[in-house]
Design a protein around this motif. Structure first.
Motif, PDB file in Angstrom:
ATOM      1  N   ASP A   1     -16.227  28.166  -9.720  1.00 58.14           N
ATOM      2  CA  ASP A   1     -18.106  28.008 -10.165  1.00 58.14           C
ATOM      3  C   ASP A   1     -18.141  26.863  -9.775  1.00 58.14           C
ATOM      4  O   ASP A   1     -19.457  26.872  -9.311  1.00 58.14           O
ATOM      5  CB  ASP A   1     -17.217  27.304 -11.541  1.00 58.14           C
ATOM      6  CG  ASP A   1     -18.208  26.381 -12.326  1.00 58.14           C
ATOM      7  OD1 ASP A   1     -19.142  27.504 -12.737  1.00 58.14           O
ATOM      8  OD2 ASP A   1     -18.251  25.186 -12.548  1.00 58.14           O
ATOM      9  N   ILE A   2     -17.906  25.805  -8.608  1.00 61.28           N
ATOM     10  CA  ILE A   2     -18.241  25.676  -7.992  1.00 61.28           C
ATOM     11  C   ILE A   2     -19.210  26.598  -6.895  1.00 61.28           C
ATOM     12  O   ILE A   2     -20.006  26.303  -6.414  1.00 61.28           O
ATOM     13  CB  ILE A   2     -16.899  24.492  -7.622  1.00 61.28           C
ATOM     14  CG1 ILE A   2     -17.305  23.234  -8.368  1.00 61.28           C
ATOM     15  CG2 ILE A   2     -17.888  23.357  -7.126  1.00 61.28           C
ATOM     16  CD1 ILE A   2     -15.251  22.334  -8.046  1.00 61.28           C
TER      17      ILE A   2
ATOM     18  N   THR B   1     -21.981  14.276 -16.262  1.00 56.91           N
ATOM     19  CA  THR B   1     -23.000  14.671 -14.886  1.00 56.91           C
ATOM     20  C   THR B   1     -22.764  15.250 -13.432  1.00 56.91           C
ATOM     21  O   THR B   1     -23.875  15.843 -12.996  1.00 56.91           O
ATOM     22  CB  THR B   1     -22.450  12.781 -13.858  1.00 56.91           C
ATOM     23  OG1 THR B   1     -22.357  11.920 -14.692  1.00 56.91           O
ATOM     24  CG2 THR B   1     -23.182  12.789 -12.378  1.00 56.91           C
ATOM     25  N   GLN B   2     -21.887  15.802 -13.664  1.00 55.34           N
ATOM     26  CA  GLN B   2     -21.369  17.162 -12.926  1.00 55.34           C
ATOM     27  C   GLN B   2     -22.841  18.603 -12.995  1.00 55.34           C
ATOM     28  O   GLN B   2     -22.839  19.031 -12.005  1.00 55.34           O
ATOM     29  CB  GLN B   2     -19.999  17.615 -12.803  1.00 55.34           C
ATOM     30  CG  GLN B   2     -18.930  16.342 -12.969  1.00 55.34           C
ATOM     31  CD  GLN B   2     -17.733  16.616 -12.708  1.00 55.34           C
ATOM     32  OE1 GLN B   2     -17.252  17.459 -12.931  1.00 55.34           O
ATOM     33  NE2 GLN B   2     -16.591  16.661 -11.840  1.00 55.34           N
TER      34      GLN B   2
ATOM     35  N   LEU C   1     -23.195  19.893  -9.498  1.00 61.23           N
ATOM     36  CA  LEU C   1     -21.492  20.306  -9.195  1.00 61.23           C
ATOM     37  C   LEU C   1     -20.859  21.342  -9.066  1.00 61.23           C
ATOM     38  O   LEU C   1     -20.043  21.497  -8.155  1.00 61.23           O
ATOM     39  CB  LEU C   1     -20.893  18.982  -9.188  1.00 61.23           C
ATOM     40  CG  LEU C   1     -21.622  16.780  -8.198  1.00 61.23           C
ATOM     41  CD1 LEU C   1     -21.411  16.535  -7.965  1.00 61.23           C
ATOM     42  CD2 LEU C   1     -22.145  17.473  -6.865  1.00 61.23           C
ATOM     43  N   LYS C   2     -21.000  21.302 -10.532  1.00 62.10           N
ATOM     44  CA  LYS C   2     -20.416  22.844 -11.171  1.00 62.10           C
ATOM     45  C   LYS C   2     -22.166  23.430 -12.535  1.00 62.10           C
ATOM     46  O   LYS C   2     -22.093  22.631 -12.748  1.00 62.10           O
ATOM     47  CB  LYS C   2     -18.836  22.238 -11.883  1.00 62.10           C
ATOM     48  CG  LYS C   2     -19.546  21.564 -12.428  1.00 62.10           C
ATOM     49  CD  LYS C   2     -17.916  21.530 -13.700  1.00 62.10           C
ATOM     50  CE  LYS C   2     -17.740  20.723 -15.162  1.00 62.10           C
ATOM     51  NZ  LYS C   2     -16.952  20.191 -15.448  1.00 62.10           N
ATOM     52  N   GLY C   3     -21.190  24.363 -12.804  1.00 65.44           N
ATOM     53  CA  GLY C   3     -22.227  25.062 -13.639  1.00 65.44           C
ATOM     54  C   GLY C   3     -21.905  25.578 -15.573  1.00 65.44           C
ATOM     55  O   GLY C   3     -22.641  25.530 -16.164  1.00 65.44           O
ATOM     56  N   LEU C   4     -20.451  25.394 -15.157  1.00 66.54           N
ATOM     57  CA  LEU C   4     -19.788  25.570 -16.656  1.00 66.54           C
ATOM     58  C   LEU C   4     -19.005  24.667 -16.768  1.00 66.54           C
ATOM     59  O   LEU C   4     -18.638  23.879 -16.170  1.00 66.54           O
ATOM     60  CB  LEU C   4     -18.756  26.937 -15.796  1.00 66.54           C
ATOM     61  CG  LEU C   4     -19.707  28.295 -15.837  1.00 66.54           C
ATOM     62  CD1 LEU C   4     -17.537  29.229 -15.764  1.00 66.54           C
ATOM     63  CD2 LEU C   4     -20.366  28.722 -17.001  1.00 66.54           C
ATOM     64  N   THR C   5     -19.345  24.702 -18.190  1.00 69.62           N
ATOM     65  CA  THR C   5     -18.082  23.197 -19.086  1.00 69.62           C
ATOM     66  C   THR C   5     -16.904  23.424 -19.187  1.00 69.62           C
ATOM     67  O   THR C   5     -16.790  24.287 -18.589  1.00 69.62           O
ATOM     68  CB  THR C   5     -19.358  23.303 -20.331  1.00 69.62           C
ATOM     69  OG1 THR C   5     -18.643  24.609 -21.604  1.00 69.62           O
ATOM     70  CG2 THR C   5     -20.343  23.225 -20.491  1.00 69.62           C
ATOM     71  N   ASN C   6     -16.768  22.218 -19.881  1.00 74.14           N
ATOM     72  CA  ASN C   6     -14.641  22.286 -19.985  1.00 74.14           C
ATOM     73  C   ASN C   6     -14.060  23.861 -20.739  1.00 74.14           C
ATOM     74  O   ASN C   6     -13.409  24.072 -20.095  1.00 74.14           O
ATOM     75  CB  ASN C   6     -14.344  21.304 -20.157  1.00 74.14           C
ATOM     76  CG  ASN C   6     -14.695  19.851 -19.128  1.00 74.14           C
ATOM     77  OD1 ASN C   6     -15.070  20.075 -17.998  1.00 74.14           O
ATOM     78  ND2 ASN C   6     -13.941  18.911 -19.709  1.00 74.14           N
TER      79      ASN C   6
END
Length: 205
Positions: free
Chosen positions: A26-27, A98-99, A104-109
């Motif tokens: 994802d990153i 924030t990410q 810094l990333k595109g998908l949620t947890n």
């Protein structure tokens, strides 16, 4: 939680490295910071190697049947729920984004967790290994659901989950901070090695 057998190692490759592949993939796809994105090229190759090793050996062990497959199932029984936790707090409990805001990333947890489940659950079913999760269809979309309270109680020393005993995320965070049942042993070992290194270095000088 320490790994105590080859079987647990290959399940770690199949589960943990799949989680790493999802998180870092994802990153790699969505990150706006070029140096980090480019640096992940080599890391992704290594994750893919470990993942293929895990999947290959999980399939072989399952096909062997008997006690070998029983051992595989026991490893999956405790490592599957542990891997599900790796993606962190559910989206409705996460306080900061924030990410995502800084790309810094595109998908949620939860989106990452769903991605992981969509790869791991079908593969385990394919090789004849049971996992406590299933697929449902909602509004025309596939959604992967867990067959146990999330989170729930885990005895790290015994490597055993209690699906009848729901837990809280405060409990999970406390368990993470404890760093496993062998943390004190490992810290003491490293401290002793460092002490011996310094002692030997002083004698040489």
């Amino acid at each position: 939680v320490p790994l105590d057998s080859w079987t647990e190692l290959v399940v770690a490759n199949g589960f943990y490295d799949q989680a790493g592949f999802c998180l870092l993939g994802d990153i790699h796809d969505k990150c706006s910071y070029g140096p980090w994105k480019r640096g992940l090229n080599k890391v992704m190759l290594e994750e893919n190697f470990h993942l293929r090793n895990g999947r290959t050996w999980m399939k072989r062990i399952s096909a062997a049947g008997g006690s070998a497959k029983d051992e595989l199932q026991r490893a999956v029984d405790w490592m599957f729920p542990l891997s599900v936790e790796w993606f962190g707090l559910p989206d409705d409990k996460k306080m900061h984004s924030t990410q995502l805001e800084y790309r810094l990333k595109g998908l949620t947890n939860d989106q990452l967790r769903q991605w992981w489940l969509s790869t791991v659950v079908p593969y385990c079913e394919q090789i004849g290994v049971k996992v406590p999760a299933h697929k449902e269809t909602r509004e025309g979309k596939d959604v992967w659901e867990l067959d146990y309270p999330f989170p729930c109680e885990f005895d790290a020393g015994a490597k055993r989950w209690d699906f009848k005993q729901p837990s809280t995320w405060d409990d999970v965070l406390a368990r993470w901070r404890a760093r496993g049942p062998r943390n004190a042993e490992m810290v003491a070992m490293f401290q002793e090695e460092f002490h011996n290194f310094r002692k030997a270095h002083k004698q040489e000088s």
